[in-house]
Design a protein around this motif. Structure first.
Motif, mmCIF file in Angstrom:
data_model
loop_
_atom_site.group_PDB
_atom_site.id
_atom_site.type_symbol
_atom_site.label_atom_id
_atom_site.label_comp_id
_atom_site.label_asym_id
_atom_site.label_seq_id
_atom_site.Cartn_x
_atom_site.Cartn_y
_atom_site.Cartn_z
ATOM 1 N N GLN A 90 0.831 -1.193 0.000
ATOM 2 C CA GLN A 90 0.000 0.000 0.000
ATOM 3 C C GLN A 90 0.874 1.254 0.000
ATOM 4 O O GLN A 90 0.567 2.238 -0.671
ATOM 5 N N ASN A 91 1.970 1.200 0.735
ATOM 6 C CA ASN A 91 2.909 2.323 0.790
ATOM 7 C C ASN A 91 4.177 1.914 0.049
ATOM 8 O O ASN A 91 4.996 1.171 0.576
ATOM 9 N N PRO A 92 4.373 2.370 -1.197
ATOM 10 C CA PRO A 92 5.504 1.891 -1.990
ATOM 11 C C PRO A 92 6.863 2.216 -1.394
ATOM 12 O O PRO A 92 7.841 1.507 -1.649
ATOM 13 N N ASP A 93 6.963 3.280 -0.573
ATOM 14 C CA ASP A 93 8.255 3.619 0.035
ATOM 15 C C ASP A 93 8.776 2.482 0.912
ATOM 16 O O ASP A 93 9.989 2.345 1.102
ATOM 17 N N ASP A 94 7.865 1.671 1.458
ATOM 18 C CA ASP A 94 8.270 0.546 2.304
ATOM 19 C C ASP A 94 8.834 -0.614 1.487
ATOM 20 O O ASP A 94 9.360 -1.572 2.049
ATOM 21 N N GLN A 95 8.703 -0.542 0.183
ATOM 22 C CA GLN A 95 9.012 -1.675 -0.674
ATOM 23 C C GLN A 95 10.358 -1.544 -1.382
ATOM 24 O O GLN A 95 10.960 -2.541 -1.775
ATOM 25 N N PHE A 96 10.839 -0.316 -1.555
ATOM 26 C CA PHE A 96 12.015 -0.102 -2.385
ATOM 27 C C PHE A 96 13.304 -0.476 -1.654
ATOM 28 O O PHE A 96 13.462 -0.210 -0.465
ATOM 29 N N CYS A 97 14.215 -1.068 -2.420
ATOM 30 C CA CYS A 97 15.522 -1.475 -1.893
ATOM 31 C C CYS A 97 16.668 -0.663 -2.479
ATOM 32 O O CYS A 97 17.741 -0.578 -1.884
ATOM 33 N N MET A 98 16.471 -0.098 -3.653
ATOM 34 C CA MET A 98 17.538 0.567 -4.389
ATOM 35 C C MET A 98 17.272 2.068 -4.486
ATOM 36 O O MET A 98 16.230 2.558 -4.074
ATOM 37 N N ASP A 99 18.250 2.783 -5.064
ATOM 38 C CA ASP A 99 18.136 4.235 -5.116
ATOM 39 C C ASP A 99 17.556 4.752 -6.420
ATOM 40 O O ASP A 99 16.991 5.840 -6.468
ATOM 41 N N ARG A 100 17.653 3.962 -7.491
ATOM 42 C CA ARG A 100 17.275 4.458 -8.813
ATOM 43 C C ARG A 100 16.191 3.579 -9.413
ATOM 44 O O ARG A 100 16.091 2.389 -9.094
ATOM 45 N N VAL A 101 15.395 4.156 -10.303
ATOM 46 C CA VAL A 101 14.245 3.456 -10.875
ATOM 47 C C VAL A 101 14.654 2.162 -11.549
ATOM 48 O O VAL A 101 14.119 1.082 -11.242
ATOM 49 N N ILE A 139 14.685 7.425 -7.085
ATOM 50 C CA ILE A 139 13.323 7.103 -6.651
ATOM 51 C C ILE A 139 12.749 8.195 -5.749
ATOM 52 O O ILE A 139 11.569 8.537 -5.844
ATOM 53 N N HIS A 140 13.570 8.779 -4.893
ATOM 54 C CA HIS A 140 13.038 9.759 -3.941
ATOM 55 C C HIS A 140 12.554 11.040 -4.619
ATOM 56 O O HIS A 140 11.845 11.838 -4.002
ATOM 57 N N THR A 141 12.910 11.238 -5.894
ATOM 58 C CA THR A 141 12.440 12.427 -6.617
ATOM 59 C C THR A 141 11.081 12.206 -7.293
ATOM 60 O O THR A 141 10.498 13.154 -7.820
ATOM 61 N N LEU A 142 10.573 10.989 -7.276
ATOM 62 C CA LEU A 142 9.297 10.689 -7.927
ATOM 63 C C LEU A 142 8.122 11.135 -7.072
ATOM 64 O O LEU A 142 8.209 11.202 -5.847
ATOM 65 N N SER A 143 6.999 11.407 -7.728
ATOM 66 C CA SER A 143 5.762 11.679 -7.000
ATOM 67 C C SER A 143 5.235 10.381 -6.393
ATOM 68 O O SER A 143 5.685 9.276 -6.737
ATOM 69 N N GLY A 144 4.246 10.519 -5.486
ATOM 70 C CA GLY A 144 3.672 9.330 -4.869
ATOM 71 C C GLY A 144 3.069 8.381 -5.885
ATOM 72 O O GLY A 144 3.215 7.157 -5.787
ATOM 73 N N GLY A 145 2.385 8.934 -6.886
ATOM 74 C CA GLY A 145 1.785 8.092 -7.916
ATOM 75 C C GLY A 145 2.810 7.386 -8.769
ATOM 76 O O GLY A 145 2.642 6.216 -9.145
ATOM 77 N N LEU A 273 10.399 24.444 -7.664
ATOM 78 C CA LEU A 273 11.677 23.769 -7.867
ATOM 79 C C LEU A 273 11.753 22.510 -7.019
ATOM 80 O O LEU A 273 11.290 22.479 -5.870
ATOM 81 N N GLN A 274 12.351 21.475 -7.578
ATOM 82 C CA GLN A 274 12.687 20.266 -6.835
ATOM 83 C C GLN A 274 14.161 20.010 -7.091
ATOM 84 O O GLN A 274 14.539 19.559 -8.166
ATOM 85 N N GLY A 275 14.980 20.337 -6.111
ATOM 86 C CA GLY A 275 16.417 20.355 -6.356
ATOM 87 C C GLY A 275 16.731 21.476 -7.321
ATOM 88 O O GLY A 275 16.333 22.630 -7.125
ATOM 89 N N LYS A 276 17.378 21.147 -8.423
ATOM 90 C CA LYS A 276 17.668 22.135 -9.459
ATOM 91 C C LYS A 276 16.677 22.067 -10.615
ATOM 92 O O LYS A 276 16.799 22.817 -11.585
ATOM 93 N N THR A 277 15.713 21.186 -10.499
ATOM 94 C CA THR A 277 14.759 20.968 -11.579
ATOM 95 C C THR A 277 13.526 21.851 -11.395
ATOM 96 O O THR A 277 12.952 21.919 -10.301
ATOM 97 N N THR A 278 13.103 22.502 -12.460
ATOM 98 C CA THR A 278 11.865 23.280 -12.450
ATOM 99 C C THR A 278 10.692 22.348 -12.701
ATOM 100 O O THR A 278 10.614 21.685 -13.733
ATOM 101 N N VAL A 279 9.791 22.292 -11.755
ATOM 102 C CA VAL A 279 8.612 21.429 -11.861
ATOM 103 C C VAL A 279 7.499 22.136 -12.639
ATOM 104 O O VAL A 279 6.812 21.536 -13.468
#
Length: 485
Positions: A90-101, A139-145, A273-279
């Motif tokens: 239900q909460n995908p953050d609990d599932q991830f093991c790695m840093d990148r998609v 992964i941490h830069t992605l939206s919840g969806g 802004l998210q980091g240096k990226t313009t959203v």
């Protein structure tokens, strides 16, 4: 008759000293799509974790029997079990093991010793869920969806015969829900069995085999409900506070704004802004004081980033004026808990608000609030022991106790049953009558139409004020994929 892909008999799960559910027995046949529905906090996710073999390995005690294709689940080596049954949390953050998609999917493929081209399969899975453009993103830069979509792609990577999905559409916009439901229906027709935990039957009905109903004590209704019988069982669902459709919204309309109208939030030529990226950029808007302003738009469009900026915790450039202190309820409420118990989480806010008040008076106030939010029985538990829906109510309660004039809510009703959704919206309306201003980011377009005084579409880097008719048109355009079934 073919052998069940998974079956359980007399299944009882206990967490600490309390039974979550007792003596559950049912089976899932090959190619079935089974939906489990029940009130928030009744044990649906715990059952899903048991069926996937995560409980009791990581928490609780379990008795009874779970068979995967006729063989005890615990007898399977981990890699072989993953090819039999896979789960989307239900909460995908609990599932991830790695840093990148791409690393997350590659990790899953390597763990099952996938025999083909790992990179090609990774790209295929990302394309399936519409994430091919973020293959190399962190992964941490992605939206919840987007995280939800990645978790689904990772679960599919194991090529399991049974896929367990725990609220898979909770963080997704309507277009993504319709698109993924079509793809899951195709996979189901190709032989993938599905066991789905969800509060809403909408997207599943075109290909659903049957519905299992769980009550608030964790008991299953003896007989399944079949999709064609859903309307006939409407009263049964209503008694349990469960969604059948959006009929509860009939007769609802936004509360009138205070007169004369005043601004609560004003922005001109704002850049998110998210980091240096313009959203998003060149955003100009005016949110009124009082009432509800809704933010809608596709996953990753910047709604959460905007709420974070309004709370003073995000990065933005341009002109932004917020007339009053703001409280933010996160999309993932687990990120904002500060205390070890549910009661202390509320007390932390009350103590900050009333530093000279007597402790006994604060405790009485905290318990009254917990009772109002149907959380009093959990007051001595850790916030992390609550279901996702209960955690969301606790986060909302803690922020409302802070008595700030502006409340920012990121997906306030996701993972809630109908009764809890109605409670949250009625509570907001009462607080708005007392002077609160609410800004909510939501994918529930029907709810936005019925409760919001202003609706803004944030999408493709732009922001547009929508009339109710324009919102209806937008909703129809985004849901057209569901007709492909």
């Amino acid at each position: 008759m073919s052998k069940p892909v998974l079956s359980c008999r007399d299944l009882t799960f206990r967490y600490q000293k309390e039974d979550v559910f007792r003596q559950l027995s049912f089976a899932i046949q090959p190619g079935e799509a089974v939906l489990l529905m029940g009130p928030s906090g009744c044990g649906k996710s715990s059952l899903a974790y048991c069926l996937a073999g995560l409980y009791p390995a990581y928490a609780g005690t379990l008795s009874g029997e779970i068979l995967l294709e006729g063989k005890p689940l615990e007898n399977y080596p981990l890699a072989q079990r993953a090819r039999g049954v896979s789960i989307l949390f239900q909460n995908p953050d609990d599932q991830f093991c790695m840093d990148r998609v791409d690393h997350e999917i590659l990790f899953a493929l390597e763990n099952i010793n996938y025999p083909g081209d790992l990179r090609a399969r990774t790209r295929e899975l990302l394309a399936l869920v519409g994430l091919e453009d973020v293959e190399h993103h962190l992964i941490h830069t992605l939206s919840g969806g987007m995280k939800q979509k990645l978790a689904l792609a990772t679960a599919l990577a194991t090529e399991a015969k049974l896929l367990i999905l725990d609220e898979p559409f909770a963080n997704l916009d309507p277009g993504s829900c319709a698109d993924l439901s079509v793809k899951l229906a195709q996979l189901n027709r190709q032989g993938l069995s599905l066991f789905v935990v969800d509060h809403r039957p909408d997207y599943w009905l075109p290909f659903l085999s049957r519905i299992l109903l769980m009550d608030k004590t964790g008991n299953l209704l003896p007989e399944s409900v079949f999709p064609e019988e859903l309307q006939a069982h409407r009263e049964l669902f209503r008694e349990r506070g469960l969604f059948v459709d959006d009929s509860w919204l009939e007769g609802q309309s936004p509360a009138p704004l205070p007169q004369p109208e005043e601004s609560m939030v004003q922005a001109k030529d704002l850049r998110l802004l998210q980091g240096k990226t313009t959203v998003a950029e060149h955003l100009s808007f005016d949110f009124p004081r009082g009432g509800i302003t809704a933010l809608v738009g596709r996953n990753g469009s910047g709604k959460t980033t905007l709420l974070t900026c309004l709370a003073g915790a995000g990065r933005c450039k341009g002109s932004l004026k917020v007339n009053g202190a703001a409280g933010l309820v996160f999309q993932n409420p687990r990120f904002q808990f500060l205390s070890l118990t549910v009661e202390d989480e509320v007390l932390t806010t009350l103590r900050a608000l009333e530093p000279k008040a007597e402790e006994q008076a604060l405790r009485q106030k905290a318990r009254a609030l917990l009772e109002e939010f149907d959380l009093l029985a959990w007051r001595k538990h850790s916030p992390y022991e609550l279901s996702q829906g209960q955690q969301r109510r606790l986060a909302l309660l803690a922020m409302l106790a802070g008595n700030r004039p502006l409340l920012l809510l990121d997906e306030p009703t996701y993972a809630q049953d109908e009764r809890a959704t109605q409670f949250i919206m009625e509570l907001l309306r009462r607080r708005i009558d007392q002077g609160l201003t609410a800004v909510i980011a939501t994918h529930d377009l029907a709810l936005a139409r019925c409760f919001a005084n202003r609706i803004y579409l944030l999408e493709d880097g732009r922001m547009q004020l929508l009339s109710p008719e324009q919102l209806d048109q937008y909703a129809e355009e985004r849901s057209h994929a569901s007709c492909a079934l």
